[in-house]
Design a protein around this motif. Structure first.
Motif, short mmCIF file in Angstrom:
data_model
loop_
_atom_site.label_atom_id
_atom_site.label_comp_id
_atom_site.label_asym_id
_atom_site.label_seq_id
_atom_site.Cartn_x
_atom_site.Cartn_y
_atom_site.Cartn_z
N ASP A 1 10.62 -18.02 3.65
CA ASP A 1 10.96 -17.46 4.96
C ASP A 1 12.26 -16.68 4.85
O ASP A 1 13.30 -17.14 5.27
N TRP A 2 12.16 -15.51 4.22
CA TRP A 2 13.37 -14.73 3.99
C TRP A 2 14.00 -14.26 5.30
O TRP A 2 13.28 -13.79 6.20
N PRO A 3 15.32 -14.32 5.42
CA PRO A 3 15.99 -13.74 6.59
C PRO A 3 16.06 -12.23 6.46
O PRO A 3 15.91 -11.67 5.36
N GLU A 4 16.30 -11.56 7.56
CA GLU A 4 16.40 -10.09 7.52
C GLU A 4 17.52 -9.64 6.59
O GLU A 4 17.44 -8.57 5.98
N SER A 5 18.54 -10.46 6.44
CA SER A 5 19.66 -10.09 5.57
C SER A 5 19.22 -9.85 4.12
O SER A 5 19.85 -9.07 3.40
N GLN A 6 18.14 -10.49 3.69
CA GLN A 6 17.63 -10.28 2.34
C GLN A 6 17.11 -8.85 2.17
O GLN A 6 17.32 -8.20 1.14
N TYR A 7 16.44 -8.35 3.20
CA TYR A 7 15.91 -6.98 3.17
C TYR A 7 17.06 -5.98 3.19
O TYR A 7 17.04 -4.97 2.48
N GLN A 8 18.06 -6.27 4.02
CA GLN A 8 19.23 -5.41 4.09
C GLN A 8 19.96 -5.38 2.75
O GLN A 8 20.42 -4.32 2.29
N LYS A 9 20.06 -6.54 2.11
CA LYS A 9 20.74 -6.64 0.82
C LYS A 9 20.07 -5.76 -0.23
O LYS A 9 20.74 -5.02 -0.96
N ILE A 10 18.75 -5.82 -0.31
CA ILE A 10 18.02 -5.01 -1.30
C ILE A 10 18.14 -3.52 -0.98
O ILE A 10 18.32 -2.68 -1.87
N ALA A 11 18.03 -3.18 0.32
CA ALA A 11 18.16 -1.78 0.71
C ALA A 11 19.54 -1.24 0.33
O ALA A 11 19.66 -0.14 -0.21
N ASP A 12 20.57 -2.01 0.60
CA ASP A 12 21.93 -1.58 0.27
C ASP A 12 22.10 -1.44 -1.25
O ASP A 12 22.77 -0.51 -1.72
N LEU A 13 21.51 -2.35 -2.00
CA LEU A 13 21.61 -2.30 -3.45
C LEU A 13 20.99 -1.01 -3.99
O LEU A 13 21.56 -0.34 -4.86
N LEU A 14 19.84 -0.65 -3.44
CA LEU A 14 19.14 0.55 -3.92
C LEU A 14 19.79 1.84 -3.45
O LEU A 14 19.61 2.89 -4.08
N TRP B 1 6.12 -9.49 2.31
CA TRP B 1 5.27 -9.29 3.48
C TRP B 1 4.29 -10.44 3.69
O TRP B 1 4.59 -11.44 4.31
N ASN B 2 3.08 -10.33 3.14
CA ASN B 2 2.02 -11.25 3.54
C ASN B 2 2.15 -12.66 2.95
O ASN B 2 1.46 -13.58 3.39
N ASP B 3 3.03 -12.87 1.96
CA ASP B 3 3.26 -14.22 1.47
C ASP B 3 4.45 -14.88 2.15
O ASP B 3 4.81 -16.02 1.81
N GLN B 4 5.06 -14.19 3.10
CA GLN B 4 6.14 -14.79 3.88
C GLN B 4 5.58 -15.69 4.98
O GLN B 4 4.39 -15.63 5.33
N GLU B 5 6.44 -16.51 5.56
CA GLU B 5 6.02 -17.49 6.56
C GLU B 5 5.41 -16.83 7.79
O GLU B 5 4.43 -17.31 8.35
N ASP B 6 6.00 -15.71 8.21
CA ASP B 6 5.50 -14.99 9.39
C ASP B 6 5.30 -13.53 8.99
O ASP B 6 6.22 -12.71 9.10
N PRO B 7 4.11 -13.16 8.49
CA PRO B 7 3.89 -11.80 7.99
C PRO B 7 4.21 -10.70 9.00
O PRO B 7 4.74 -9.66 8.62
N ASN B 8 3.92 -10.92 10.26
CA ASN B 8 4.19 -9.88 11.27
C ASN B 8 5.68 -9.64 11.41
O ASN B 8 6.14 -8.49 11.47
N ARG B 9 6.45 -10.72 11.47
CA ARG B 9 7.91 -10.57 11.59
C ARG B 9 8.48 -9.91 10.34
O ARG B 9 9.33 -9.01 10.44
N HIS B 10 8.00 -10.32 9.19
CA HIS B 10 8.55 -9.78 7.96
C HIS B 10 8.10 -8.35 7.71
O HIS B 10 8.82 -7.57 7.08
N TRP B 11 6.93 -7.98 8.22
CA TRP B 11 6.55 -6.57 8.15
C TRP B 11 7.51 -5.72 8.98
O TRP B 11 7.85 -4.60 8.60
N GLY B 12 7.95 -6.26 10.10
CA GLY B 12 8.95 -5.56 10.90
C GLY B 12 10.24 -5.34 10.12
O GLY B 12 10.85 -4.26 10.20
#
Length: 214
Positions: free
Chosen positions: A1-14, A31-42
């Protein structure tokens, strides 16, 4: 269940100290292997969709095109090579109908781009997270047919299996499958050269050593 901060971290790194225009295709881990695929797709859409726009236009390349119904699917040409990115992931199937629809839309995008650029390009590269095999539908069969109609070398480049694999003619007489690997927990960068030679159309350098200046 990754937090949004994980996505931000990778985006900033790249985006940090990276001069190379970068495209991202969706993967199952974020995405689809996360706890809430809809939220994580967002989260994915917020931080990775249109990611290439963080850089100036690619020198010598055509404008980037995106599929209207699925804007994460992209395409552009450069030096007579067609590059296509699609949303094809591995992992869990939460919604069979969504899965089948998305694969059909991917095939539509590949067909449209290959046919429109058939007389203008000598090779094509397709990027996806998962291989051409699919748990649902007939994606691989249709890919083979479309590739044959294109008639020129195609590289299908993907991850997911984590074992370096090069299989010429895997998905048809002109489609080479390459799967990226993991080595000691690291994901080594791979540089692919599209040669324009129909006999040896692709060359791979799996262990780049950067000087820090390029």
């Amino acid at each position: 269940d990754w937090p949004e901060s994980q996505y931000q971290k990778i985006a900033d790194l790249l985006k940090t100290n990276n001069k190379i225009p970068t495209f991202i295709v969706p993967g199952d881990n974020e995405w689809n292997d996360q706890e809430d695929p809809n939220r994580h797709w967002g989260y994915w859409e917020k931080h990775f969709l249109h990611f290439d726009k963080h850089w100036p236009t690619i020198p010598g390349a055509s404008p980037v095109e995106r599929q209207d119904i699925r804007p994460e699917n992209f395409a552009f040409t450069k030096d007579e090579v067609l590059f296509i990115g699609i949303n094809k992931v591995g992992g869990m199937v939460h919604d069979s109908a969504e899965w089948e629809t998305r694969l059909a839309q991917n095939i539509d995008w590949i067909r449209e781009r290959l046919m429109s650029q058939r007389d203008k390009t000598h090779s094509a590269v397709i990027f996806a997270q998962a291989s051409g095999f699919s748990k649902i539908g007939d994606f691989q069969k249709k890919l083979t047919k479309i590739g044959s109609e294109y008639g020129k070398p195609i590289l299908y480049l993907h991850a997911d299996g984590h074992k370096w694999t090069v299989e010429p003619e895997k998905y048809g007489h002109n489609i080479t499958r390459v799967m990226l690997d993991v080595v000691n927990g690291q994901f080594p960068p791979v540089q692919v050269t599209v040669t324009g030679d129909p006999v040896t159309p692709f060359h791979y350098d799996r262990r780049l050593r950067f000087s820090g200046t390029e």
